[in-house]
Design an enzyme around this catalytic site. Sequence first.
Site, mmCIF file in Angstrom:
data_model
loop_
_atom_site.group_PDB
_atom_site.id
_atom_site.type_symbol
_atom_site.label_atom_id
_atom_site.label_comp_id
_atom_site.label_asym_id
_atom_site.label_seq_id
_atom_site.Cartn_x
_atom_site.Cartn_y
_atom_site.Cartn_z
ATOM 1 C CG ASP A 406 -0.290 -0.378 2.515
ATOM 2 O OD1 ASP A 406 0.959 -0.445 2.578
ATOM 3 O OD2 ASP A 406 -1.020 -0.615 3.497
ATOM 4 C CG HIS A 430 -7.751 -3.666 10.602
ATOM 5 N ND1 HIS A 430 -6.482 -3.971 11.022
ATOM 6 C CD2 HIS A 430 -7.994 -4.443 9.513
ATOM 7 C CE1 HIS A 430 -5.969 -4.906 10.218
ATOM 8 N NE2 HIS A 430 -6.866 -5.214 9.308
#
Length: 661
Positions: A406, A430
């Site tokens: 990413d 998360h």
Amino acid sequence: MTSSTDRTMDEVENGAWAVIHRTVFPSSEGSSMLPLYLDTGAGIPGPAEANLSPRQHEIVSVLRDVLPVGTPGTSLTDVSWERFSARFPENLHVSFATYFNAFPASYWQEHTDVDAVRLDVAVEGSAHIELFRSNARGKYVRIDAAEITDGSAQFVVPLKSFGDGGWLWFDFEAAHGAAALRSATWSAPTNAAHRGPTRLTVAIPSFNMPQACVEQIERFAQHPEVMESVERVIIVDQGNKRVREFDGFAEAESALGDKLRVIEQANLGGSGGFSRGMLEMLEDSRSSAVLLLDDDAEAEPESILRAAVFNDYARVPSIVGGHMLNANDRTVLHSYGETINFSSFWWEPVDPSLSSLDFRKKSIRTTPALSRRLDVPYNGWWMCLIPREVVERIGLSLPMFIKWDDAEYSLRAGEAGITTVTLPGMAAWHMPWDEKDDGLDWQAYFHQRNRWVAAMLHSPSPRGGTLARKSFASDLKHLLSMQYTAAILRGRALEDVLQGPRHMLGTLASSASEARATASGMTDGKLISRRADYPAVGSGEPRPAWSRPPTSIFWFAAGAIGGILRQAFAVRSAAPQERVRAAEAKWWNLASLDEALVSNAGGSGVWVYRRDRSLFWRELRRSVRSHVRLWLFWPRLSRAYRAHAAELSSPVLWRRTFDES
């Protein structure tokens, strides 16, 4: 009733507007997450804090942690809500200066051509509405107000003074008896949109987490308003516990119908799963962007719509990323934005003061740093929107399997003139990375290799700045800590980097299994989960003076030298000398032991660390040799990686990889 600033009534009434941000309340029952949506005040009132000095802010923050939160005589249990509306008891004053309900005006001014936004508030009963704005320093003022009885009000605010930061929000007070907020929306002129309406392909890679995937599908099915912007939900199933075979999948699948597609492929890691989603988006002419979402990330559903509508209005194609909320402590914002330290080439918070910020104790009104606009070089792929134009221009992910894919992608985009925006009010729950040990197990290989590959591609510093020195120091710390699994895998990673970019071709499916095999053969790579299987721990022995936290360069050097000299002596202990907590498993603490029982970060088991002199010297020599070679050959290697980056990330290569795997 209508109020406006700088715009005439004719412009307000005759222009076409579209909703870009809705006031929402928690999808699930219970009030534990309400602080993310609703602010009922705090022990220290917010408005007074805008003019405090930094030292006074610090004192107030401490007081707030011990003083009760809430409005005297009221309780959150007195508030009832549905998804887009809520009912409040008489005299309760609430603020929507909250993470999910304040409007991030500075980001819209910076990245779109929207020059004004309109707030529409509908009320049942009698309510007093006050409109506020903050600036980049966290100071806020009331800019408008209205009394509403069984009706609605409009407020139009120019987006002209939010360049460095600032939010917009409204406060609500039930004036005469209980009152309900029927709806509240922020709208923008439709003529400022550039690419809308965005049609999303949602890509969710998964490895042996079928329950999490079924829950993801169910969440999408429960929010039809979100599905209006979603063309397809794609589960890229890369495990051997198939999503299709999990109980409840058939019911969840029927709820989404033909909008759901499950693709089963070999385990190609996060980069393989996300790249498959990008490729599927490119091959679907109906989709204009891909939304990447981790299988174990629970997105606030409205975040998906906010990402899509921000893409509609973005001045230029931009990567739009969401923040990370702590899945284990759900009002805590774990990541408000990430950046890269380009000297050491390592990720870190863009503003450390906003890491792990708990909205039960703090709010936008009481935390000035939240009002500053933060610019980031990348956003994690726990939740991230990438427009079609970006993928067509710079390709897919590099074949990195996991870690750094990413960050590398946004850095590559930035070099192509494409901005990454981390958007407040767009977030997913998360598991935070500080509750994982992925730098010590088989994933250590990917941490090391991909960091170096990304640096070869994007480091602005000659020979990577301090990367080689910091990387070698990390190797030494692992060796002194008896973390030989990590040391061996990191050494193998550097040798692969030295081979050049071709080593990444054709190894995507095998690299992880090889790393796992290495870890499974190591004592410190095997997690002991059953308490009954823990080996007995000795009574311990006196520690040398150098085995202490390094408070100065002297003690740092003393600890490192002491740990290295210790390797000249034979291992004496035949059993763990101490049981070491995860938080205490530092190199200076472990370097003086022959064997230790070390807890993992998640608290689910222990590892046995045992000193091995031959491994220490072998891996130390390899680390020195590899780091010297990488520093010497940096210019040639960097040119090679940059020359092959487009090939490694091309849709053609990825399609061939998917077909072959």
